[in-house]
Write an enzyme that holds these catalytic residues in place. Sequence first.
Site, mmCIF file in Angstrom:
data_model
loop_
_atom_site.group_PDB
_atom_site.id
_atom_site.type_symbol
_atom_site.label_atom_id
_atom_site.label_comp_id
_atom_site.label_asym_id
_atom_site.label_seq_id
_atom_site.Cartn_x
_atom_site.Cartn_y
_atom_site.Cartn_z
ATOM 1 N N ASP A 183 -13.252 4.613 -21.501
ATOM 2 C CA ASP A 183 -12.219 3.917 -20.723
ATOM 3 C C ASP A 183 -12.724 3.576 -19.323
ATOM 4 O O ASP A 183 -13.520 4.326 -18.745
ATOM 5 C CB ASP A 183 -10.986 4.843 -20.631
ATOM 6 C CG ASP A 183 -9.741 4.072 -20.236
ATOM 7 O OD1 ASP A 183 -9.794 2.834 -20.143
ATOM 8 O OD2 ASP A 183 -8.707 4.729 -20.000
ATOM 9 N N ARG B 290 -13.550 -9.045 -15.793
ATOM 10 C CA ARG B 290 -13.443 -7.926 -16.756
ATOM 11 C C ARG B 290 -14.543 -7.993 -17.806
ATOM 12 O O ARG B 290 -15.061 -6.971 -18.252
ATOM 13 C CB ARG B 290 -12.097 -7.999 -17.488
ATOM 14 C CG ARG B 290 -10.919 -7.500 -16.715
ATOM 15 C CD ARG B 290 -9.648 -7.594 -17.574
ATOM 16 N NE ARG B 290 -9.600 -6.572 -18.618
ATOM 17 C CZ ARG B 290 -9.261 -5.309 -18.410
ATOM 18 N NH1 ARG B 290 -8.938 -4.895 -17.210
ATOM 19 N NH2 ARG B 290 -9.221 -4.444 -19.403
ATOM 20 N N HIS C 210 -16.991 -5.012 -19.566
ATOM 21 C CA HIS C 210 -17.232 -4.690 -20.981
ATOM 22 C C HIS C 210 -18.724 -4.808 -21.321
ATOM 23 O O HIS C 210 -19.260 -4.002 -22.075
ATOM 24 C CB HIS C 210 -16.413 -5.618 -21.884
ATOM 25 C CG HIS C 210 -14.923 -5.369 -21.805
ATOM 26 N ND1 HIS C 210 -14.382 -4.108 -21.836
ATOM 27 C CD2 HIS C 210 -13.864 -6.216 -21.684
ATOM 28 C CE1 HIS C 210 -13.066 -4.192 -21.764
ATOM 29 N NE2 HIS C 210 -12.719 -5.461 -21.651
ATOM 30 N N ASN D 31 -5.378 -2.660 -29.384
ATOM 31 C CA ASN D 31 -6.121 -3.565 -28.480
ATOM 32 C C ASN D 31 -5.923 -5.052 -28.809
ATOM 33 O O ASN D 31 -6.218 -5.919 -27.985
ATOM 34 C CB ASN D 31 -7.623 -3.247 -28.476
ATOM 35 C CG ASN D 31 -7.987 -2.006 -27.676
ATOM 36 O OD1 ASN D 31 -8.998 -1.368 -27.920
ATOM 37 N ND2 ASN D 31 -7.150 -1.636 -26.693
ATOM 38 N N LEU E 258 -4.669 10.923 -25.209
ATOM 39 C CA LEU E 258 -5.520 10.743 -26.391
ATOM 40 C C LEU E 258 -5.422 9.321 -26.946
ATOM 41 O O LEU E 258 -6.262 8.907 -27.755
ATOM 42 C CB LEU E 258 -5.163 11.762 -27.485
ATOM 43 C CG LEU E 258 -5.450 13.233 -27.141
ATOM 44 C CD1 LEU E 258 -5.160 14.113 -28.336
ATOM 45 C CD2 LEU E 258 -6.892 13.426 -26.679
HETATM 46 C C1 FPP Z 1 -11.706 0.423 -22.002
HETATM 47 O O1 FPP Z 1 -11.857 -0.316 -20.875
HETATM 48 C C2 FPP Z 1 -12.636 0.099 -23.055
HETATM 49 C C3 FPP Z 1 -12.381 -0.627 -24.179
HETATM 50 C C4 FPP Z 1 -11.241 -1.519 -24.397
HETATM 51 C C5 FPP Z 1 -13.237 -0.504 -25.345
HETATM 52 C C6 FPP Z 1 -14.643 -0.079 -25.091
HETATM 53 C C7 FPP Z 1 -15.543 -1.202 -25.397
HETATM 54 C C8 FPP Z 1 -16.825 -1.241 -25.033
HETATM 55 C C9 FPP Z 1 -17.511 -0.159 -24.333
HETATM 56 C C10 FPP Z 1 -17.634 -2.454 -25.356
HETATM 57 C C11 FPP Z 1 -17.792 -2.762 -26.814
HETATM 58 C C12 FPP Z 1 -18.249 -1.605 -27.634
HETATM 59 C C13 FPP Z 1 -19.251 -1.617 -28.545
HETATM 60 C C14 FPP Z 1 -19.521 -0.422 -29.385
HETATM 61 C C15 FPP Z 1 -20.120 -2.780 -28.741
HETATM 62 P P1 FPP Z 1 -10.545 -0.981 -20.276
HETATM 63 O O2 FPP Z 1 -10.688 -2.448 -20.418
HETATM 64 O O3 FPP Z 1 -9.329 -0.406 -20.912
HETATM 65 O O4 FPP Z 1 -10.668 -0.521 -18.773
HETATM 66 P P2 FPP Z 1 -9.477 -0.383 -17.733
HETATM 67 O O5 FPP Z 1 -8.534 0.658 -18.256
HETATM 68 O O6 FPP Z 1 -10.182 0.034 -16.485
HETATM 69 O O7 FPP Z 1 -8.847 -1.746 -17.633
#
Ligand code: FPP
Length: 253
Positions: free
Chosen positions: A33, A46, A50, A81, A208
């Site tokens: 996260d 953003r 990622h 998501n 979680l």
């Molecule tokens: C949370 O950040 C993360 C995700 C939505 C998913 C995690 C995805 C990756 C690490 C990239 C793709 C993964 C692979 C395996 C290729 P957020 O956007 O919720 O962050 P924030 O809460 O700070 O907005």
Amino acid sequence: MPSKNGSVDPEIDATAQGADLTYGARHVAIIMDGNGRWAKRKHLPRSLGHKKGVEAVRNIVRAAGEVGIEVLTLYAFSSENWSRPAEEVTDLMGLLRQYIQSDIDEFDENGIRLKIIGNYKALDRDIVDLIDNALERTAGNERMTLAIALNYGAQDEILRAVQTIAMAVKNGEVEPDQINISHMSGALDTAGLPPLDLLIRTSGELRLSNFLLWQAAYSELYFTETLWPDFDKQELLRALESFGSRDRRFGGR
Ligand code: FPP
């Protein structure tokens, strides 16, 4: 092992002494996260958060293999998501596509077996094909299992497991009052994996978020303020060290 200037790298030192850097943690899962906040702090889009998050994935997969973790489970895309803006969903899918394409050779070289948990068949057809090929190609690898959660939600996983068991009851394969914990564990997407030892969440959120709800029954939880793109091998070692200091009683005394 002192270096030329006399300083000691604790990791190299511990490894040289044959220490187990996993502290016995066989299965580690991570809620990755904070990509968005990482980007925001740096005044970046953003999408770059990622992108940087994928680099962190790459580093941690390597690090997990090096320290000897047997199973690393990563929450990459939840069943919730999909409610993000379409552009962000497309972005994440693009990164996933790229990641599998570019790292599949390295998985094979490093003995990594890919596994997917979640209903990944609902993703775009080309990604499903890419995944199916990667699953087949890495099926015989034994050093580490990398389980990626895609279109995953624990409640959905539990529901699907219950449906599988209900079908077995309907077919006369099991009596309702004979259904036990093993039936459930065996019907979940994580069937066959060792029990979850350590669940890590980055970015300071204490939830979680529908991840591995059944499997986390006796897992140790580790929360860090570090945002996912900044999570590195040192952080992983710190989490494992914390795991090593826990008194796990599994409900006993
Ligand atoms: C949370 O950040 C993360 C995700 C939505 C998913 C995690 C995805 C990756 C690490 C990239 C793709 C993964 C692979 C395996 C290729 P957020 O956007 O919720 O962050 P924030 O809460 O700070 O907005």
